[in-house]
Design an enzyme around this catalytic site. Structure first.
Site, PDB file in Angstrom:
ATOM      1  N   LEU A  94      32.967 -46.614  14.933  1.00  0.00           N
ATOM      2  CA  LEU A  94      34.008 -46.935  15.339  1.00  0.00           C
ATOM      3  C   LEU A  94      34.905 -48.341  16.127  1.00  0.00           C
ATOM      4  O   LEU A  94      33.380 -49.049  16.498  1.00  0.00           O
ATOM      5  CB  LEU A  94      33.362 -46.698  17.123  1.00  0.00           C
ATOM      6  CG  LEU A  94      32.585 -44.883  17.222  1.00  0.00           C
ATOM      7  CD1 LEU A  94      31.261 -44.194  17.779  1.00  0.00           C
ATOM      8  CD2 LEU A  94      33.737 -43.311  17.203  1.00  0.00           C
ATOM      9  N   HIS A 110      18.957 -45.642  14.851  1.00  0.00           N
ATOM     10  CA  HIS A 110      18.991 -46.008  12.861  1.00  0.00           C
ATOM     11  C   HIS A 110      17.974 -46.253  12.113  1.00  0.00           C
ATOM     12  O   HIS A 110      17.245 -46.354  12.583  1.00  0.00           O
ATOM     13  CB  HIS A 110      19.411 -47.860  12.894  1.00  0.00           C
ATOM     14  CG  HIS A 110      20.083 -48.261  11.723  1.00  0.00           C
ATOM     15  ND1 HIS A 110      21.016 -47.991  10.878  1.00  0.00           N
ATOM     16  CD2 HIS A 110      19.000 -49.000  11.272  1.00  0.00           C
ATOM     17  CE1 HIS A 110      21.433 -48.604   9.091  1.00  0.00           C
ATOM     18  NE2 HIS A 110      20.160 -49.776  10.195  1.00  0.00           N
ATOM     19  N   GLU A 175      11.630 -40.329  13.693  1.00  0.00           N
ATOM     20  CA  GLU A 175      12.881 -40.086  14.422  1.00  0.00           C
ATOM     21  C   GLU A 175      13.214 -39.006  15.355  1.00  0.00           C
ATOM     22  O   GLU A 175      13.523 -39.185  16.560  1.00  0.00           O
ATOM     23  CB  GLU A 175      14.474 -40.113  13.547  1.00  0.00           C
ATOM     24  CG  GLU A 175      14.426 -41.893  12.450  1.00  0.00           C
ATOM     25  CD  GLU A 175      15.375 -41.131  11.661  1.00  0.00           C
ATOM     26  OE1 GLU A 175      16.912 -40.407  12.275  1.00  0.00           O
ATOM     27  OE2 GLU A 175      15.904 -42.136  10.513  1.00  0.00           O
TER      28      GLU A 175
END
Ligand code: GAR
Length: 196
Positions: A94, A110, A175
């Site tokens: 972005l 990440h 995650e």
């Protein structure tokens, strides 16, 4: 009032699913929008099964700044009164101006122990460098890639016969636990680093 969260995806959306399940269970925030930059992202089907509004906005340019793309995203975020953005496998960088317009309100996961292995192909580089330990990191998004304040980190061992795929799966499993746990702490205003 629970915060309205938008989850940005580009692929399978497995992190999105774990975030949504956790928000539904714990009620610390509300999943209000799933946004993909890829029409083919299978995560979109999963969002539909949850009955969460989902949109797909494809950029016209393959990479780099695409003002129309980001303006359309901003319109959707406004439309759904979004207060917090979680990037969950969103593989599009972005722009600085977009990130600056959401200060401290964009989180990302990440697949490495940041600040090591920013960018792409993390597991391949971990293997090539003979690392014994890897993991994943949840951090605030700032204009500099993968560099914002670290909020949560989980370690994963690298085993002797590991391949990129076996590490990817072992990290992904972590995650799914780390991201919801860190998001919850963040939404509750707790600033302690979440570690696993
Ligand atoms: C996850 O491993 C996430 O850490 C990674 O993409 C995968 C998305 O999986 N993100 C990045 O590499 C961002 N730089 P998912 O779509 O199944 O959640």
């Amino acid at each position: 009032m629970t915060k309205k969260v938008a989850i940005f995806i580009s692929g399978s959306g497995s992190n999105m699913v774990s975030l949504v399940n956790s928000m539904y269970r714990q009620n610390y925030a509300w999943p209000s929008l799933v946004l993909s930059n890829k029409t083919c992202a299978s995560g979109l089907t999963k969002a539909k099964k949850f009955n969460i509004p989902s949109v797909c906005i494809e950029p016209k340019k393959a990479s780099g700044l695409d003002l129309d793309f980001e303006a359309e995203i901003q319109r959707e975020l406004k439309n759904y009164k979004i207060e917090l953005i979680c990037l969950a496998g969103f593989m599009r960088v972005l722009s600085n101006s977009f990130v600056d317009s959401w200060p401290g309100k964009i989180l990302n996961i990440h697949p490495s122990l940041l600040p090591k292995y920013k960018g792409l192909n993390t597991h391949k580089r971990v293997l090539e460098n003979g690392e014994k330990l890897t993991g994943c990191t949840v951090h605030e998004v700032t204009p500099e890639l993968d560099s914002g304040r670290i909020l949560g980190q989980a370690t994963v061992p690298v085993l002797p016969n590991d391949t990129v795929e076996t590490i990817r799966l072992r990290v992904l499993e972590k995650e799914h636990i780390l991201y919801p746990r860190t998001l919850e702490q963040f939404c509750l205003g707790r600033s302690d680093l979440v570690t696993m």
